[in-house]
Each structure stands twice: as C-alpha cells, then as structure tokens.
Design a protein around this motif. Structure first.
Motif, short mmCIF file in Angstrom:
data_model
loop_
_atom_site.label_atom_id
_atom_site.label_comp_id
_atom_site.label_asym_id
_atom_site.label_seq_id
_atom_site.Cartn_x
_atom_site.Cartn_y
_atom_site.Cartn_z
N TYR A 66 -9.78 7.13 -3.46
CA TYR A 66 -9.43 6.69 -2.10
C TYR A 66 -7.92 6.69 -1.88
O TYR A 66 -7.14 6.64 -2.84
CB TYR A 66 -10.00 5.30 -1.84
N PRO A 74 -4.40 4.98 -0.44
CA PRO A 74 -3.94 3.59 -0.36
C PRO A 74 -3.61 3.14 1.05
O PRO A 74 -3.48 1.94 1.29
CB PRO A 74 -2.67 3.61 -1.24
N ASN A 89 -10.56 2.15 4.99
CA ASN A 89 -11.04 1.61 3.70
C ASN A 89 -11.80 0.30 3.90
O ASN A 89 -12.86 0.09 3.32
CB ASN A 89 -9.86 1.37 2.75
N ALA A 90 -11.24 -0.57 4.71
CA ALA A 90 -11.80 -1.92 4.88
C ALA A 90 -13.18 -1.88 5.54
O ALA A 90 -13.96 -2.82 5.41
CB ALA A 90 -10.85 -2.77 5.71
N PHE A 107 -16.24 1.76 -0.49
CA PHE A 107 -14.84 1.74 -0.95
C PHE A 107 -14.64 0.71 -2.06
O PHE A 107 -15.15 -0.40 -1.99
CB PHE A 107 -13.92 1.40 0.23
N ARG A 108 -13.85 1.10 -3.09
CA ARG A 108 -13.48 0.17 -4.15
C ARG A 108 -11.98 0.29 -4.42
O ARG A 108 -11.45 1.39 -4.61
CB ARG A 108 -14.24 0.49 -5.45
N ASN A 109 -11.35 -0.86 -4.50
CA ASN A 109 -9.91 -0.92 -4.76
C ASN A 109 -9.51 -0.27 -6.08
O ASN A 109 -8.43 0.30 -6.20
CB ASN A 109 -9.48 -2.40 -4.81
N GLU A 110 -10.39 -0.36 -7.09
CA GLU A 110 -10.07 0.19 -8.42
C GLU A 110 -9.93 1.71 -8.37
O GLU A 110 -9.44 2.32 -9.32
CB GLU A 110 -11.19 -0.15 -9.42
N VAL A 114 -8.40 3.51 -5.93
CA VAL A 114 -7.34 3.93 -5.01
C VAL A 114 -6.26 4.69 -5.78
O VAL A 114 -5.78 4.23 -6.82
CB VAL A 114 -6.74 2.72 -4.29
N ARG A 165 -2.45 6.34 -6.30
CA ARG A 165 -1.11 5.79 -6.08
C ARG A 165 -0.17 6.96 -5.78
O ARG A 165 -0.24 8.00 -6.45
CB ARG A 165 -0.65 5.08 -7.37
#
Ligand code: FE
Length: 198
Positions: free
Chosen positions: A159, A161, A166-167, A172-175, A177, A179
């Motif tokens: 994903y 950043p 995303n929200a 969706f998972r933050n892990e 994302v 960079r």
C-alpha cells in the motif's frame, strides 16, 4: 488522423521516458540508492499474507520494467529486499508483481503492469511501473507473490503511505505500507519482504 498523431506522440514520449529510466535502475541495483540494511527486526516482523484477489495471471513476463504502450499512470519505482526472519538476504527469490493501472484497470488480456524477476545475490529486487489508482472498494495497491527457491509462496499486497483511501479499505494493513526513498522523480518506494525462513 488526429488520434493517430496523438498516439504516435505518446509512443515516442514513452520510449524517451523508458530510455531515461533505464539509466537510474542499474544505480538502484548496485545499491547506490538503496541501503542494504534490511528494515526487519526479527521474528515478529514476518510479512503478512493477503488475498490474491481475482486478477492474478500466471506466466507473467520476466522483466524489471512493467510498462508497455497503453499502460496509463504516473511512473513509479518499487524496490527492496527479500530477507529471512533473521534478516539475511535471500538471493534468487521470485518476486511477481501485478497491479491496476492509473485508471484502476487491470490488463486481463495481456501483461501490462505484470512481471516477475529474481532477487540478486544480495536479495534485492526493483520494478519500474506506474502508480495504480483506486478501483471500486479498494485503495491503491500492488499485488505480489514472493518465493524463495523450493519454499512456499507468500502472496500479499502493498500500500501507499499517502492515500486517503487506505482508511476506507477493510483489507488495508499498516504493516504492508511502502516507504518512500527520499523525494525522487519518479517516486521510489521501498518494501522489504521477510519470509518465514531461519
Ligand atoms: Fe487488486
């Protein structure tokens, strides 16, 4: 007639863009822009699995540059490492990437935005492609399969950043994302895959 001229101009500018960018990629491959220090910190950082989705196609082309005429979207580079859970680089690992284009469409007839490669001896991979757009129900994402030789396939998604979608995406998972590596044009994003190998 008008359309033909537009198309020809598009093809010429695509070719020019491709030529310029083949200069940047060997730099990435040589580690000049990508620090070799993996971002993993051990067993708790294993890359999580996600659904394959409906648009995977086997036998994608072996290549680094996933752009072909007709692939719409802004140029985007994704790069990183494939490592073990103790952060050792894994060479010769398969990385297969597929994604929607800048209109949110998958190429299900051909292979635009699809391709695979193998990590180098220091575990590095990099792709040049375009940034996928949202499509109904989904925030922008890359699909990926990663496989060390003779090991199970890890299927997951990556994903962006900075996407407001995303929200609103339940998958969706933050892990997962990526960079950004500096502030580059085209943008370069990094993601290190941590496989469940000692
Ligand atoms: Fe998808």
């Amino acid at each position: 007639m008008q359309d033909d001229q537009t198309r020809r101009r598009f093809l010429v500018s695509s070719a020019a863009a491709a030529t310029g960018l083949t200069i940047a990629l060997p730099d990435l491959a040589a580690g000049q822009q990508l620090p070799l220090t993996p971002e993993c910190r051990g067993k708790n950082e294993l890359t999580i699995r996600q659904t394959e989705g409906p648009f995977f196609k086997p036998s994608s082309p072996f290549r680094t540059d996933l752009r072909e005429p007709g692939l719409k979207g802004e140029v985007f580079v994704i790069s990183g490492l494939v490592v073990t859970r103790s952060c050792k680089p894994i060479g010769n690992a398969l990385v297969d990437l597929w994604h929607a284009d800048g209109n949110g469409d998958y190429d299900n007839k051909g292979f635009r935005g699809r391709g695979h490669q193998f990590t180098d001896s220091e575990g590095r991979y990099n792709f040049i492609t375009v940034r996928p757009a949202r499509y109904p129900g989904r925030t922008p994402h890359f699909h990926v399969k990663v496989q060390a030789a003779n090991r199970p396939v890890l299927t997951t998604q990556l994903y962006f950043p900075d996407d407001a979608g995303n929200a609103r995406d339940p998958i969706f998972r933050n892990e997962l994302v990526m960079r950004y590596v500096g502030d580059r044009t085209p943008p370069v994003a990094r993601f290190d895959f941590v496989l469940d190998i000692a």
